[in-house]
Design a protein around this motif. Structure first.
Motif, PDB file in Angstrom:
ATOM      1  N   ARG A 131       7.908 -59.128 -28.773  1.00  0.00           N
ATOM      2  CA  ARG A 131       8.270 -59.613 -30.101  1.00  0.00           C
ATOM      3  C   ARG A 131       7.041 -60.170 -30.823  1.00  0.00           C
ATOM      4  NH1 ARG A 131      13.991 -62.179 -30.444  1.00  0.00           N
ATOM      5  NH2 ARG A 131      12.867 -63.578 -31.850  1.00  0.00           N
ATOM      6  N   SER A 132       7.046 -60.074 -32.130  1.00  0.00           N
ATOM      7  CA  SER A 132       5.912 -60.592 -32.905  1.00  0.00           C
ATOM      8  C   SER A 132       5.838 -62.117 -32.842  1.00  0.00           C
ATOM      9  CB  SER A 132       6.025 -60.135 -34.366  1.00  0.00           C
ATOM     10  OG  SER A 132       7.244 -60.579 -34.945  1.00  0.00           O
ATOM     11  N   ASP A 133       7.009 -62.773 -32.662  1.00  0.00           N
ATOM     12  CA  ASP A 133       6.992 -64.236 -32.592  1.00  0.00           C
ATOM     13  C   ASP A 133       6.837 -64.756 -31.167  1.00  0.00           C
ATOM     14  OD1 ASP A 133       9.474 -63.699 -31.485  1.00  0.00           O
ATOM     15  OD2 ASP A 133      10.643 -64.714 -33.044  1.00  0.00           O
ATOM     16  N   GLY A 134       6.798 -63.837 -30.177  1.00  0.00           N
ATOM     17  CA  GLY A 134       6.594 -64.241 -28.784  1.00  0.00           C
ATOM     18  C   GLY A 134       7.791 -64.852 -28.104  1.00  0.00           C
ATOM     19  N   LYS A 135       8.943 -64.909 -28.791  1.00  0.00           N
ATOM     20  CA  LYS A 135      10.122 -65.560 -28.211  1.00  0.00           C
ATOM     21  C   LYS A 135      10.981 -64.542 -27.447  1.00  0.00           C
ATOM     22  CE  LYS A 135      10.221 -69.229 -31.677  1.00  0.00           C
ATOM     23  NZ  LYS A 135      10.997 -69.917 -32.732  1.00  0.00           N
ATOM     24  N   ASP A 136      10.356 -63.886 -26.503  1.00  0.00           N
ATOM     25  CA  ASP A 136      11.017 -62.807 -25.770  1.00  0.00           C
ATOM     26  C   ASP A 136      11.931 -63.344 -24.675  1.00  0.00           C
ATOM     27  OD1 ASP A 136       9.346 -60.065 -26.471  1.00  0.00           O
ATOM     28  OD2 ASP A 136       8.108 -61.858 -26.596  1.00  0.00           O
ATOM     29  N   SER A 137      12.997 -62.580 -24.432  1.00  0.00           N
ATOM     30  CA  SER A 137      13.863 -62.816 -23.278  1.00  0.00           C
ATOM     31  C   SER A 137      13.868 -61.546 -22.432  1.00  0.00           C
ATOM     32  CB  SER A 137      15.282 -63.164 -23.731  1.00  0.00           C
ATOM     33  OG  SER A 137      15.816 -62.122 -24.549  1.00  0.00           O
ATOM     34  N   LEU A 138      13.931 -61.714 -21.109  1.00  0.00           N
ATOM     35  CA  LEU A 138      13.821 -60.561 -20.217  1.00  0.00           C
ATOM     36  C   LEU A 138      14.753 -60.726 -19.027  1.00  0.00           C
ATOM     37  CD1 LEU A 138      10.581 -58.715 -19.214  1.00  0.00           C
ATOM     38  CD2 LEU A 138      12.198 -59.355 -17.429  1.00  0.00           C
ATOM     39  N   LEU A 139      15.471 -59.659 -18.725  1.00  0.00           N
ATOM     40  CA  LEU A 139      16.307 -59.580 -17.525  1.00  0.00           C
ATOM     41  C   LEU A 139      15.697 -58.551 -16.593  1.00  0.00           C
ATOM     42  CD1 LEU A 139      19.001 -59.903 -15.857  1.00  0.00           C
ATOM     43  CD2 LEU A 139      19.907 -58.037 -17.274  1.00  0.00           C
ATOM     44  N   ASP A 140      15.510 -58.940 -15.341  1.00  0.00           N
ATOM     45  CA  ASP A 140      15.032 -57.990 -14.338  1.00  0.00           C
ATOM     46  C   ASP A 140      16.159 -57.672 -13.366  1.00  0.00           C
ATOM     47  OD1 ASP A 140      12.646 -56.570 -13.094  1.00  0.00           O
ATOM     48  OD2 ASP A 140      13.415 -57.709 -11.385  1.00  0.00           O
ATOM     49  N   ILE A 141      16.335 -56.390 -13.073  1.00  0.00           N
ATOM     50  CA  ILE A 141      17.424 -55.918 -12.215  1.00  0.00           C
ATOM     51  C   ILE A 141      16.874 -55.577 -10.835  1.00  0.00           C
ATOM     52  CG2 ILE A 141      19.093 -54.052 -11.880  1.00  0.00           C
ATOM     53  CD1 ILE A 141      19.151 -53.852 -14.981  1.00  0.00           C
ATOM     54  N   GLY A 142      17.528 -56.100  -9.806  1.00  0.00           N
ATOM     55  CA  GLY A 142      17.089 -55.823  -8.442  1.00  0.00           C
ATOM     56  C   GLY A 142      15.790 -56.525  -8.106  1.00  0.00           C
ATOM     57  N   SER A 143      15.727 -57.812  -8.408  1.00  0.00           N
ATOM     58  CA  SER A 143      14.471 -58.564  -8.263  1.00  0.00           C
ATOM     59  C   SER A 143      14.116 -58.887  -6.828  1.00  0.00           C
ATOM     60  CB  SER A 143      14.566 -59.879  -9.064  1.00  0.00           C
ATOM     61  OG  SER A 143      14.953 -59.644 -10.393  1.00  0.00           O
ATOM     62  N   GLY A 144      15.033 -58.620  -5.872  1.00  0.00           N
ATOM     63  CA  GLY A 144      14.737 -58.960  -4.483  1.00  0.00           C
ATOM     64  C   GLY A 144      14.463 -60.450  -4.362  1.00  0.00           C
ATOM     65  N   PRO A 145      13.468 -60.835  -3.568  1.00  0.00           N
ATOM     66  CA  PRO A 145      13.170 -62.262  -3.412  1.00  0.00           C
ATOM     67  C   PRO A 145      12.402 -62.859  -4.581  1.00  0.00           C
ATOM     68  CG  PRO A 145      11.719 -60.944  -2.037  1.00  0.00           C
ATOM     69  CD  PRO A 145      12.712 -59.990  -2.623  1.00  0.00           C
ATOM     70  N   GLY A 146      12.061 -62.046  -5.586  1.00  0.00           N
ATOM     71  CA  GLY A 146      11.431 -62.577  -6.786  1.00  0.00           C
ATOM     72  C   GLY A 146       9.923 -62.503  -6.824  1.00  0.00           C
ATOM     73  N   ASN A 147       9.294 -62.176  -5.700  1.00  0.00           N
ATOM     74  CA  ASN A 147       7.834 -62.182  -5.645  1.00  0.00           C
ATOM     75  C   ASN A 147       7.206 -61.178  -6.600  1.00  0.00           C
ATOM     76  OD1 ASN A 147       9.179 -62.732  -2.974  1.00  0.00           O
ATOM     77  ND2 ASN A 147       7.167 -63.603  -2.542  1.00  0.00           N
ATOM     78  N   SER A 148       7.744 -59.947  -6.601  1.00  0.00           N
ATOM     79  CA  SER A 148       7.171 -58.909  -7.461  1.00  0.00           C
ATOM     80  C   SER A 148       7.254 -59.319  -8.924  1.00  0.00           C
ATOM     81  CB  SER A 148       7.896 -57.579  -7.254  1.00  0.00           C
ATOM     82  OG  SER A 148       7.712 -57.108  -5.943  1.00  0.00           O
TER      83      SER A 148
END
Length: 280
Positions: A34-51
């Motif tokens: 986003r141009s204003d930097g106020k992004d939201s993000l969902l990650d699917i299948g994140s496992g333990p989160g390290n990646s």
């Protein structure tokens, strides 16, 4: 598909992270922040989160609004919470992207500027692009990395029809979905794009990359193979489960040796897909 053996999977995290990072550095600029930097993000299948923490989190705009990790496995979600403890804009949710996303669940999860998924969707037969589309804001984008073929797939499935084991793996075709397995590069790309087009994505991008399965030790190779999930159709004793593992390990070794010798290409490949949800 749930990696219920969380401890075995976590033993392979460094190996998996290194492969993801080395592969994706040239492609993450496809994501349109986003141009204003106020992004939201969902990650699917994140496992333990390290990646996610190593690959995506450092690239988020400083004033992003939220990052949501998700996984079908409650055990993985607990590890995500520990990994991101003290990160106020990060939350972790149990999510089965292969099931229907009800209106109630969609309302709970919210809508996002970006949805990402790294080496997860090959376990989902129909890819559930409709679900991903539903979880995006208008104008949002999806960046997906899917293993299209791998020696691991070959050794997991090759045992399932053997007379010795077929009664243990009834219905395995649904469990080991692998929708792109054995497809040539062009067909894998076309199938991935068709899934996205059918859901309504536009401005599609794609790339297929070779992804050789290179282990630095026998222990690393065996840990990675042991981390793969099983779904048995009858009771399996510990001895039988070990016998299945050893059979698969011999198959994997033969495939890797054949590929190294140039007899047949079992190097594997990854499909990178990108698409946008039309805006208003």
């Amino acid at each position: 598909m749930s990696f219920s053996d969380v401890s075995s999977y976590c033993n392979t995290v460094k190996f998996t992270n290194n492969r993801i990072k080395s592969t994706l550095n040239n492609f993450l600029n496809w994501i349109e922040w986003r141009s204003d930097g106020k992004d939201s993000l969902l990650d699917i299948g994140s496992g333990p989160g390290n990646s996610l923490k190593e690959v995506i989190y450092p690239r988020l705009p400083p004033n992003f609004t939220k990052l949501v990790c998700s996984d079908i496995s409650p055990g993985m979600v607990e590890l995500q919470k520990a990994e991101f403890q003290g990160y106020p804009k990060v939350s972790c949710e149990i999510l089965d992207i292969g099931a229907d996303i009800t209106d109630d669940l969609a309302e709970k999860l919210g809508a996002y500027d970006h949805v990402t998924s790294f080496v997860c969707l090959m376990w989902v037969s129909d890819q559930q692009m409709d679900n991903i589309f539903k979880l995006l804001k208008p104008g949002g984008d999806a960046f997906l990395v899917i293993v299209t073929d791998s020696p691991i797939f070959q050794c997991l499935t090759s045992i399932c029809e053997e007379p010795r084991w077929k009664d243990y793996f009834r219905g395995w075709q649904d469990f080991y979905a692998f929708p792109y397995i054995n497809l040539q590069k062009a067909k894998a790309e076309a199938k991935g794009l068709e899934f996205m087009k059918r859901a309504g994505f536009v401005e599609l991008k794609y790339e297929t990359l070779p992804s050789p399965l290179i282990f630095h030790s026998d222990a690393e190779k065996e840990a990675f193979l042991r981390s793969m999930p099983n779904k048995f159709s009858k009771h399996v004793t510990p001895g039988e489960e070990e016998e299945i593992f050893q059979t698969r390990l011999r198959t994997l070794n033969n495939l890797l040796e054949s590929s190294t010798a140039g007899e047949k290409d079992f190097s594997g490949s990854w499909l990178i897909l990108y698409g946008k949800k039309p805006g208003f």
